[in-house]
Write a protein that holds these residues in place. Sequence first.
Motif, PDB file in Angstrom:
ATOM      1  N   ALA A 108       0.791  -0.747   0.088  1.00 47.39           N
ATOM      2  CA  ALA A 108      -0.067   0.004   0.347  1.00 47.39           C
ATOM      3  C   ALA A 108       0.743   1.471  -0.253  1.00 47.39           C
ATOM      4  CB  ALA A 108      -0.823   0.020   1.058  1.00 47.39           C
ATOM      5  N   ALA A 109       2.016   1.238   1.043  1.00 49.48           N
ATOM      6  CA  ALA A 109       2.979   2.775   0.945  1.00 49.48           C
ATOM      7  C   ALA A 109       3.486   2.444  -0.402  1.00 49.48           C
ATOM      8  CB  ALA A 109       4.003   1.991   1.994  1.00 49.48           C
ATOM      9  N   LEU A 110       3.914   1.390  -0.947  1.00 45.90           N
ATOM     10  CA  LEU A 110       4.920   1.710  -2.347  1.00 45.90           C
ATOM     11  C   LEU A 110       3.834   1.768  -3.751  1.00 45.90           C
ATOM     12  CD1 LEU A 110       7.039   0.591  -3.731  1.00 45.90           C
ATOM     13  CD2 LEU A 110       6.394  -1.107  -4.119  1.00 45.90           C
ATOM     14  N   LEU A 111       2.259   1.882  -3.984  1.00 46.37           N
ATOM     15  CA  LEU A 111       1.927   1.993  -5.123  1.00 46.37           C
ATOM     16  C   LEU A 111       1.112   3.573  -4.639  1.00 46.37           C
ATOM     17  CD1 LEU A 111       1.284  -2.121  -5.764  1.00 46.37           C
ATOM     18  CD2 LEU A 111       2.636  -0.043  -6.525  1.00 46.37           C
ATOM     19  N   HIS A 112       1.253   3.365  -3.420  1.00 46.58           N
ATOM     20  CA  HIS A 112      -0.432   4.914  -2.594  1.00 46.58           C
ATOM     21  C   HIS A 112      -0.617   5.951  -3.601  1.00 46.58           C
ATOM     22  CE1 HIS A 112       3.174   7.100  -1.157  1.00 46.58           C
ATOM     23  NE2 HIS A 112       1.929   7.502  -1.308  1.00 46.58           N
ATOM     24  N   ASP A 113       0.765   6.156  -4.359  1.00 45.31           N
ATOM     25  CA  ASP A 113       0.507   7.213  -5.166  1.00 45.31           C
ATOM     26  C   ASP A 113       1.207   6.292  -6.830  1.00 45.31           C
ATOM     27  OD1 ASP A 113      -0.108   8.987  -3.644  1.00 45.31           O
ATOM     28  OD2 ASP A 113       2.038   9.808  -2.922  1.00 45.31           O
ATOM     29  N   VAL A 114       0.713   5.578  -6.979  1.00 41.14           N
ATOM     30  CA  VAL A 114       0.863   5.204  -8.292  1.00 41.14           C
ATOM     31  C   VAL A 114       0.132   5.582  -9.515  1.00 41.14           C
ATOM     32  CG1 VAL A 114      -1.101   3.404  -8.039  1.00 41.14           C
ATOM     33  CG2 VAL A 114       1.069   2.786  -9.369  1.00 41.14           C
ATOM     34  N   ALA A 115      -1.144   6.237  -9.258  1.00 43.07           N
ATOM     35  CA  ALA A 115      -1.594   6.971  -9.448  1.00 43.07           C
ATOM     36  C   ALA A 115      -1.366   8.225 -10.389  1.00 43.07           C
ATOM     37  CB  ALA A 115      -3.576   6.851 -10.133  1.00 43.07           C
ATOM     38  N   LYS A 116      -0.234   9.111  -9.563  1.00 44.17           N
ATOM     39  CA  LYS A 116       0.068   9.976  -9.716  1.00 44.17           C
ATOM     40  C   LYS A 116       0.073  11.186 -10.779  1.00 44.17           C
ATOM     41  CE  LYS A 116       0.499  12.588  -5.186  1.00 44.17           C
ATOM     42  NZ  LYS A 116       1.153  12.607  -3.611  1.00 44.17           N
ATOM     43  N   HIS A 117       1.274   9.964 -11.668  1.00 41.83           N
ATOM     44  CA  HIS A 117       1.992  10.242 -12.981  1.00 41.83           C
ATOM     45  C   HIS A 117       1.046  10.559 -14.321  1.00 41.83           C
ATOM     46  CE1 HIS A 117       1.410   6.486 -15.586  1.00 41.83           C
ATOM     47  NE2 HIS A 117       0.883   6.399 -14.666  1.00 41.83           N
ATOM     48  N   ARG A 118      -0.531  10.079 -14.066  1.00 40.40           N
ATOM     49  CA  ARG A 118      -1.786  10.009 -14.330  1.00 40.40           C
ATOM     50  C   ARG A 118      -2.543  11.142 -14.716  1.00 40.40           C
ATOM     51  NH1 ARG A 118      -6.628   6.419 -14.836  1.00 40.40           N
ATOM     52  NH2 ARG A 118      -5.815   5.529 -13.036  1.00 40.40           N
ATOM     53  N   THR A 119      -2.871  11.831 -13.312  1.00 40.49           N
ATOM     54  CA  THR A 119      -3.810  12.794 -12.675  1.00 40.49           C
ATOM     55  C   THR A 119      -3.185  14.150 -12.859  1.00 40.49           C
ATOM     56  OG1 THR A 119      -3.440  11.438 -10.484  1.00 40.49           O
ATOM     57  CG2 THR A 119      -4.868  11.073 -11.910  1.00 40.49           C
ATOM     58  N   THR A 120      -1.462  14.762 -12.855  1.00 38.35           N
ATOM     59  CA  THR A 120      -1.237  15.435 -12.461  1.00 38.35           C
ATOM     60  C   THR A 120      -1.650  16.485 -13.679  1.00 38.35           C
ATOM     61  OG1 THR A 120       0.959  14.315 -12.039  1.00 38.35           O
ATOM     62  CG2 THR A 120       1.043  16.835 -12.842  1.00 38.35           C
ATOM     63  N   VAL A 121      -2.050  18.080 -12.936  1.00 36.50           N
ATOM     64  CA  VAL A 121      -2.686  19.090 -13.468  1.00 36.50           C
ATOM     65  C   VAL A 121      -1.716  20.209 -12.784  1.00 36.50           C
ATOM     66  CG1 VAL A 121      -4.914  18.073 -14.542  1.00 36.50           C
ATOM     67  CG2 VAL A 121      -4.507  19.151 -11.625  1.00 36.50           C
ATOM     68  N   VAL A 122      -1.654  21.463 -13.878  1.00 38.84           N
ATOM     69  CA  VAL A 122      -0.761  22.744 -13.389  1.00 38.84           C
ATOM     70  C   VAL A 122      -1.881  23.680 -13.560  1.00 38.84           C
ATOM     71  CG1 VAL A 122       1.116  23.685 -13.786  1.00 38.84           C
ATOM     72  CG2 VAL A 122       1.440  20.902 -13.841  1.00 38.84           C
ATOM     73  N   ASP A 123      -1.872  23.851 -12.925  1.00 31.42           N
ATOM     74  CA  ASP A 123      -2.737  25.645 -12.494  1.00 31.42           C
ATOM     75  C   ASP A 123      -1.944  26.228 -13.858  1.00 31.42           C
ATOM     76  OD1 ASP A 123      -4.354  28.058 -12.892  1.00 31.42           O
ATOM     77  OD2 ASP A 123      -5.413  27.137 -11.522  1.00 31.42           O
ATOM     78  N   PRO A 124      -2.557  26.649 -14.933  1.00 31.81           N
ATOM     79  CA  PRO A 124      -1.966  27.415 -16.154  1.00 31.81           C
ATOM     80  C   PRO A 124      -1.040  29.073 -16.074  1.00 31.81           C
ATOM     81  CG  PRO A 124      -3.698  26.991 -16.695  1.00 31.81           C
ATOM     82  CD  PRO A 124      -3.956  26.794 -15.716  1.00 31.81           C
ATOM     83  N   VAL A 125      -2.668  29.389 -14.715  1.00 32.98           N
ATOM     84  CA  VAL A 125      -2.894  31.114 -14.094  1.00 32.98           C
ATOM     85  C   VAL A 125      -1.275  30.931 -12.497  1.00 32.98           C
ATOM     86  CG1 VAL A 125      -3.251  33.031 -13.031  1.00 32.98           C
ATOM     87  CG2 VAL A 125      -4.694  31.194 -14.677  1.00 32.98           C
ATOM     88  N   VAL A 135      -5.195  -4.031   0.000  1.00 35.02           N
ATOM     89  CA  VAL A 135      -4.028  -3.429   0.047  1.00 35.02           C
ATOM     90  C   VAL A 135      -4.700  -1.485  -1.467  1.00 35.02           C
ATOM     91  CG1 VAL A 135      -2.207  -2.623  -2.254  1.00 35.02           C
ATOM     92  CG2 VAL A 135      -2.084  -4.050  -0.662  1.00 35.02           C
ATOM     93  N   CYS A 136      -5.799  -2.467  -1.996  1.00 31.10           N
ATOM     94  CA  CYS A 136      -6.601  -1.581  -2.457  1.00 31.10           C
ATOM     95  C   CYS A 136      -7.654  -0.405  -2.345  1.00 31.10           C
ATOM     96  CB  CYS A 136      -7.121  -2.304  -3.686  1.00 31.10           C
ATOM     97  SG  CYS A 136      -5.990  -2.921  -5.270  1.00 31.10           S
ATOM     98  N   ARG A 137      -8.064  -1.163  -0.640  1.00 27.05           N
ATOM     99  CA  ARG A 137      -8.673  -0.439  -0.205  1.00 27.05           C
ATOM    100  C   ARG A 137      -8.168   0.912   0.608  1.00 27.05           C
ATOM    101  NH1 ARG A 137     -13.707  -4.947   2.114  1.00 27.05           N
ATOM    102  NH2 ARG A 137     -13.744  -5.558  -0.082  1.00 27.05           N
ATOM    103  N   LEU A 138      -7.546   0.263   1.221  1.00 29.24           N
ATOM    104  CA  LEU A 138      -6.681   0.996   1.685  1.00 29.24           C
ATOM    105  C   LEU A 138      -5.583   3.017   0.982  1.00 29.24           C
ATOM    106  CD1 LEU A 138      -4.073  -1.123   3.880  1.00 29.24           C
ATOM    107  CD2 LEU A 138      -5.524   0.423   4.738  1.00 29.24           C
ATOM    108  N   ILE A 139      -5.892   2.370  -0.636  1.00 24.79           N
ATOM    109  CA  ILE A 139      -4.773   3.520  -2.166  1.00 24.79           C
ATOM    110  C   ILE A 139      -5.847   3.492  -1.278  1.00 24.79           C
ATOM    111  CG2 ILE A 139      -4.348   3.552  -3.781  1.00 24.79           C
ATOM    112  CD1 ILE A 139      -2.553   1.259  -3.579  1.00 24.79           C
ATOM    113  N   ALA A 140      -7.068   3.500  -1.684  1.00 23.09           N
ATOM    114  CA  ALA A 140      -8.172   4.634  -2.357  1.00 23.09           C
ATOM    115  C   ALA A 140      -9.001   5.402  -1.455  1.00 23.09           C
ATOM    116  CB  ALA A 140      -9.741   3.170  -2.390  1.00 23.09           C
ATOM    117  N   VAL A 141      -8.566   5.585   0.440  1.00 19.08           N
ATOM    118  CA  VAL A 141      -8.985   6.440   1.013  1.00 19.08           C
ATOM    119  C   VAL A 141      -7.944   6.695   1.941  1.00 19.08           C
ATOM    120  CG1 VAL A 141     -11.394   5.090   1.226  1.00 19.08           C
ATOM    121  CG2 VAL A 141      -9.510   4.371   2.322  1.00 19.08           C
TER     122      VAL A 141
END
Length: 383
Positions: free
Chosen positions: A78-95, A129-135
């Motif tokens: 859970a610790a190793l994969l807790h941010d596994v989706a950050k690479h595909r959810t990253t957004v940068v505010d243009p302002v 593992v997945c339930r921990l990551i989700a919340v």
Amino acid sequence: MNWNQMQALVPAPGQAPDHARCLEAFPVLEQAKTTPQEPRYHGEGDVWTHTCMVVDALLQSADYLAATPQERGVLFFAALLHDVAKHRTTVVDPVTGRIGQPGHSRKGAVDARILLWEAGAPFALREAVCRLIAVHQVPFYCLEDARRPVSPAWTVHELSWQLDIRLLAALAEADMRGRICADQARVLDSIELFRELAREEGCYGAPKAFADAHTRLSYFRGADVHPDYPLFQTPGSKVTLMCGLPASGKDSWVREQRQGLPVVSYDDAREALGLKHGENDGKAAHHATDMAKALLREARPFVWNATHLSRQMRSKALDLCYAYGAEVQIVYLEQPRDELLRRNGKRDTTLSNKALLGMLHRWELPVPSEAHEVRYEVEGAAA
């Protein structure tokens, strides 16, 4: 890397993690090295640096040292994969240039499920593992966010029916210690208060006790009821709601276990309407829903046979059933990846294996708080 090799990654107490082997096991984490984070919350920099710090903090925690071997496996992955989706959810505010990763917890749980399923991880460990990551961030703000429509006590009650709150708190603490931010001490205090609330509510390490299943379900659906006092249940249909990927064995299960009952099926609706898979799904859904309504009005038992993969899709069917006072049992079926694709390849269907695998991005398993009863019919893991 298969599961036998992956489970060897879990460090024993006092042992250091092998980050290089972790990257070998989950190559997608290489993208974490170049994924930025908002400096206000992550002064340490990229996601991989943060992940390594979280794993290190976890291994040094009293929770990890006191955990059973299986619990250590759950916490480590859970610790190793807790941010596994950050690479595909990253957004940068243009302002402002602010960096955000909206929805990364929920999407990360799905990504982790796919990775661990493909590796052959045991069902119970994988889902823990997945339930921990989700919340995993809920303990950060549960007691402080006035915008939440439910009370902190309600939140810990519901979470206790999905996971072990002891492990959730341990992961949240490691997540917070594994970063550089100005409000670290305040959030760590919030996590400790979250622990204390769960203890006070009798659900720290065990599900919250309820008078019966109907009272529990009604409570989690927003009814003004007390967990200790049973709520009268109006007689209605007894509905078996099937859930699982195509080719997981739902049709066979229904024939064997619910013989003679009416079956509401989107596939049957497509066939009756002369539609192919993916063709005018709305028309097929409307046809099936009308049949379900007729059965619910008559309070007849029936089976609702569909994939119901995402919580959003299940909610549509469940909301309808509960509106008519139905008692619902969700039955979830699953097959190993290779067996699933083999079965689908032999079926008379327009759904290709490629299209089937494309459905995995919506793969959210039902949790016990969604129905009167939830059964997981997985080889070696029926419950």
